[in-house]
Design an enzyme around this catalytic site. Structure first.
Site, PDB file in Angstrom:
ATOM      1  N   HIS A 181      34.364  16.585  83.841  1.00 36.73           N
ATOM      2  CA  HIS A 181      33.842  17.199  85.060  1.00 36.73           C
ATOM      3  C   HIS A 181      32.408  16.729  85.224  1.00 36.73           C
ATOM      4  O   HIS A 181      31.903  15.976  84.380  1.00 36.73           O
ATOM      5  CB  HIS A 181      33.960  18.726  84.994  1.00 36.73           C
ATOM      6  CG  HIS A 181      33.169  19.378  83.899  1.00 36.73           C
ATOM      7  ND1 HIS A 181      33.350  19.093  82.560  1.00 36.73           N
ATOM      8  CD2 HIS A 181      32.163  20.303  83.944  1.00 36.73           C
ATOM      9  CE1 HIS A 181      32.520  19.825  81.838  1.00 36.73           C
ATOM     10  NE2 HIS A 181      31.782  20.565  82.644  1.00 36.73           N
TER      11      HIS A 181
ATOM     12  N   HIS B 293      29.406  18.391  85.421  1.00 39.36           N
ATOM     13  CA  HIS B 293      28.228  19.099  84.919  1.00 39.36           C
ATOM     14  C   HIS B 293      27.326  18.091  84.207  1.00 39.36           C
ATOM     15  O   HIS B 293      27.820  17.221  83.473  1.00 39.36           O
ATOM     16  CB  HIS B 293      28.642  20.195  83.921  1.00 39.36           C
ATOM     17  CG  HIS B 293      28.760  21.558  84.536  1.00 39.36           C
ATOM     18  ND1 HIS B 293      29.582  22.527  84.018  1.00 39.36           N
ATOM     19  CD2 HIS B 293      28.142  22.122  85.610  1.00 39.36           C
ATOM     20  CE1 HIS B 293      29.466  23.633  84.757  1.00 39.36           C
ATOM     21  NE2 HIS B 293      28.614  23.409  85.720  1.00 39.36           N
TER      22      HIS B 293
ATOM     23  N   ASP C 279      25.465  18.038  81.616  1.00 35.98           N
ATOM     24  CA  ASP C 279      25.471  17.834  80.156  1.00 35.98           C
ATOM     25  C   ASP C 279      26.591  16.891  79.713  1.00 35.98           C
ATOM     26  O   ASP C 279      26.619  16.452  78.568  1.00 35.98           O
ATOM     27  CB  ASP C 279      25.544  19.169  79.389  1.00 35.98           C
ATOM     28  CG  ASP C 279      26.709  20.056  79.788  1.00 35.98           C
ATOM     29  OD1 ASP C 279      26.942  20.222  80.998  1.00 35.98           O
ATOM     30  OD2 ASP C 279      27.387  20.587  78.889  1.00 35.98           O
ATOM     31  N   HIS C 280      27.489  16.546  80.650  1.00 38.19           N
ATOM     32  CA  HIS C 280      28.586  15.625  80.321  1.00 38.19           C
ATOM     33  C   HIS C 280      28.359  14.213  80.865  1.00 38.19           C
ATOM     34  O   HIS C 280      29.135  13.314  80.580  1.00 38.19           O
ATOM     35  CB  HIS C 280      29.918  16.181  80.840  1.00 38.19           C
ATOM     36  CG  HIS C 280      30.274  17.483  80.182  1.00 38.19           C
ATOM     37  ND1 HIS C 280      31.305  17.592  79.275  1.00 38.19           N
ATOM     38  CD2 HIS C 280      29.703  18.708  80.260  1.00 38.19           C
ATOM     39  CE1 HIS C 280      31.349  18.848  78.836  1.00 38.19           C
ATOM     40  NE2 HIS C 280      30.394  19.542  79.418  1.00 38.19           N
TER      41      HIS C 280
ATOM     42  N   HIS D   4      37.578  25.858  84.667  1.00 37.11           N
ATOM     43  CA  HIS D   4      36.127  25.952  84.481  1.00 37.11           C
ATOM     44  C   HIS D   4      35.510  26.446  85.796  1.00 37.11           C
ATOM     45  O   HIS D   4      34.406  26.055  86.168  1.00 37.11           O
ATOM     46  CB  HIS D   4      35.606  24.568  84.085  1.00 37.11           C
ATOM     47  CG  HIS D   4      34.230  24.536  83.493  1.00 37.11           C
ATOM     48  ND1 HIS D   4      33.728  25.511  82.652  1.00 37.11           N
ATOM     49  CD2 HIS D   4      33.218  23.607  83.613  1.00 37.11           C
ATOM     50  CE1 HIS D   4      32.499  25.186  82.287  1.00 37.11           C
ATOM     51  NE2 HIS D   4      32.168  24.048  82.865  1.00 37.11           N
TER      52      HIS D   4
ATOM     53  N   ASP E 119      35.533  21.339  79.311  1.00 36.25           N
ATOM     54  CA  ASP E 119      34.973  22.701  79.423  1.00 36.25           C
ATOM     55  C   ASP E 119      36.001  23.583  80.114  1.00 36.25           C
ATOM     56  O   ASP E 119      36.456  23.266  81.222  1.00 36.25           O
ATOM     57  CB  ASP E 119      33.692  22.678  80.264  1.00 36.25           C
ATOM     58  CG  ASP E 119      32.488  22.198  79.482  1.00 36.25           C
ATOM     59  OD1 ASP E 119      32.678  21.634  78.387  1.00 36.25           O
ATOM     60  OD2 ASP E 119      31.360  22.394  79.968  1.00 36.25           O
TER      61      ASP E 119
ATOM     62  N   HIS F 166      31.490  20.985  71.623  1.00 34.10           N
ATOM     63  CA  HIS F 166      30.846  21.675  72.746  1.00 34.10           C
ATOM     64  C   HIS F 166      30.691  23.152  72.381  1.00 34.10           C
ATOM     65  O   HIS F 166      31.321  24.034  72.966  1.00 34.10           O
ATOM     66  CB  HIS F 166      31.669  21.506  74.027  1.00 34.10           C
ATOM     67  CG  HIS F 166      30.905  21.863  75.275  1.00 34.10           C
ATOM     68  ND1 HIS F 166      30.657  23.154  75.645  1.00 34.10           N
ATOM     69  CD2 HIS F 166      30.324  21.097  76.235  1.00 34.10           C
ATOM     70  CE1 HIS F 166      29.969  23.168  76.790  1.00 34.10           C
ATOM     71  NE2 HIS F 166      29.757  21.925  77.156  1.00 34.10           N
TER      72      HIS F 166
HETATM   73 ZN   LIG Z   1      30.737  22.485  82.200  1.00 35.84          ZN
HETATM   74 ZN   LIG Z   2      29.461  21.505  79.255  1.00 39.97          ZN
END
Ligand SMILES: [Zn+2]
Ligand SMILES: [Zn+2]
Length: 328
Positions: A104, A106, A108-109, A194, A217, A280
């Site tokens: 996805h 986000h 942080d990915h 998510h 996630d 994660h």
């Molecule tokens: Zn996420």
């Molecule tokens: Zn994440």
């Protein structure tokens, strides 16, 4: 050089014998731990946790990223902060990545994505476009990245004489189902929960009769359980918070986007993988430890599982074995 861990006491307690210092190594499934397990087997799937962390910029757990090596395919799932440094630590050349798969969008990915794309081109001299698979919005993301780095791309071509084709990418926005099939490796995307991040995907990777499932996630997801059935290795996200966390706490919303250890245990009980591993790892307010995570999971699940760490590596053959890269 490796450290050998021998399983005793129902595969929970381990005794460690230091043989040398490259790997920590454990075996799950039908245990037949011997020297042969140390060999990287071309018929196995090899999975390495490059980053097991969250948006928090800490040194112990880099951003979300998992490397899957199967046959001639070298696949990267998410590109969180520091994925390139981790690849370098295990001597995987950036230009060898045959596909990048995003769960996805986000940050942080994906914050490591420009690094993989541009540094992979500059330093490893990738000559061909980078293959990127991801949810709706991935094309737009990559288009904007291309514009943001237009100056650098021009300079690298004109001044550093890099092959322009290597600065390109081929983007495919995906839906649930088989999204990649090459050289005996199959990647299946499936929807996870998510919300409000829609769509968000988990992935199942199959090769030579073996399989690994990555949750991405997600909250507790029935669809994940459906797609993870029969998997050898299940790598699942998790979020842990004190029981006292109130609904008015600003971080309560974070917990609600993820899976608690008790819910993860329920997933593991349904899927019954040879080995389950956490990656994660979200610790709300940073109050609880890996040991709390382990205890709360084991209170509800008695099968083999491990709290993942950066540079922990799994080899999936007839058994699932664990190595831990000991690098500087
Ligand atoms: Zn996420
Ligand atoms: Zn994440």
């Amino acid at each position: 050089m490796y450290i050998y861990i021998e399983l005793v006491n129902n595969m929970r307690q381990v005794s460690i014998t230091i043989i040398s210092s490259l790997f920590v190594f454990v075996c799950f499934g039908q245990p037949k731990a011997n020297k042969d397990n140390v060999r990287v087997n071309a018929s196995s799937i090899n999975v390495t946790l490059l980053g097991t962390g969250t948006p928090q910029p800490v040194m112990e757990r880099f951003g979300a990223s998992t490397l899957v090596q199967a046959g001639s395919e070298t696949l990267l799932f998410d590109a969180g902060r520091g994925c390139l440094q981790r690849l370098r630590q295990i001597n995987v050349s950036y230009d060898k990545i045959t596909g990048l798969f995003l769960t996805h969008l986000h940050s942080d990915h994906i914050v490591g994505l420009p690094d993989l794309w541009l540094t992979g081109w500059l330093v490893s001299r990738r000559l061909i476009p980078l293959n990127v698979f991801g949810p709706t919005g991935t094309e737009e993301l990559m288009d904007h990245l291309r514009k943001a780095f237009a100056f650098d791309i021009r300079m690298r071509v004109e001044d550093d004489k890099r092959v322009e084709n290597g600065s390109k990418f081929l983007v495919k926005e995906i839906e649930e189902g088989i999204i990649y099939e090459k050289n005996g490796v199959k990647v299946i995307a499936f929807l996870v929960d998510h919300y409000p991040v829609v769509p968000a995907f988990g992935y199942r990777i199959e090769y030579n009769g073996h399989s690994v499932v990555l949750s991405g996630d997600t909250r507790y997801s029935e669809n994940l359980i459906k797609f993870a059935k029969g998997a050898d290795l299940l790598i699942h996200e998790v979020a842990i918070a004190p029981d006292t966390l109130s609904k008015s706490d600003p971080q309560y919303n974070i917990l609600m986007h993820h899976t608690t250890p008790e819910e993860a245990a329920k997933v593991f009980n349904e899927v019954q993988p040879k080995l389950a591993a956490y990656s994660h790892i979200v610790k709300i307010h940073g109050l609880l430890s890996d040991e709390d995570l382990r205890k709360r999971t084991e209170a509800n699940y008695s099968g083999p599982f491990i709290v993942g760490e950066d540079l922990m590596s799994f080899s999936i053959g007839d058994t699932v074995s664990i190595k831990k890269w000991q690098v500087k």
